[in-house]
Design a protein around this motif. Sequence first.
Motif, short mmCIF file in Angstrom:
data_model
loop_
_atom_site.label_atom_id
_atom_site.label_comp_id
_atom_site.label_asym_id
_atom_site.label_seq_id
_atom_site.Cartn_x
_atom_site.Cartn_y
_atom_site.Cartn_z
N ALA A 59 4.81 -4.23 5.73
CA ALA A 59 4.13 -5.30 4.74
C ALA A 59 2.85 -4.73 4.30
N ARG A 60 1.88 -4.34 5.06
CA ARG A 60 0.67 -4.00 4.60
C ARG A 60 0.70 -2.68 3.80
N LEU A 61 1.77 -1.71 4.03
CA LEU A 61 2.06 -0.63 3.30
C LEU A 61 2.48 -0.80 2.08
N GLN A 62 3.38 -1.97 1.94
CA GLN A 62 3.99 -2.28 0.62
C GLN A 62 3.01 -2.80 -0.40
N LEU A 63 1.99 -3.72 0.36
CA LEU A 63 0.92 -4.17 -0.56
C LEU A 63 -0.02 -3.23 -0.80
N THR A 64 -0.19 -2.38 -0.14
CA THR A 64 -1.29 -1.38 -0.49
C THR A 64 -0.69 -0.43 -1.57
N ALA A 65 0.88 -0.08 -1.46
CA ALA A 65 1.24 0.63 -2.50
C ALA A 65 1.36 -0.03 -3.95
N ARG A 66 1.73 -1.34 -3.83
CA ARG A 66 1.67 -2.18 -5.05
C ARG A 66 0.49 -2.34 -5.74
N ARG A 67 -0.59 -2.56 -4.96
CA ARG A 67 -1.97 -2.46 -5.26
C ARG A 67 -2.61 -1.10 -6.11
#
Length: 118
Positions: A59-67
């Motif tokens: 979930a944090r990797l996905q959020l980091t990628a989107r940001r």
Amino acid sequence: MTPPVLVLDGPLTRDGVSGPCDALRALLDSGGGGSGAGVVVCDVGGLGPPGLAAVELLARLQLTARRSGGRIRLRDPSRALCALLDLVGLRFEMEGQPEQREPPRGVQEAVEPGDPAV
């Protein structure tokens, strides 16, 4: 060219999230997205048994990628990990599956004049 690969190994701890997020951000910032610009493949085959630490990391990797203006694609997820991600409501693009924006092959998008209505 193929997208860069971030290999994720287990066992995971809740405190071990910042390292992979920093590595993902570096891959996205370097512009190493290849033909799928902004895409990083996360190889999750070595995570081991899935648990909440794996869910939090992804979930944090996905959020980091989107940001960072990118996205991640999972490679080699186990069935148990896929089931756990579905259970918590997280959707990820999996390697080898068509993207959501692309219609599957063999689907007719337009109707020709004169085709009988079904």
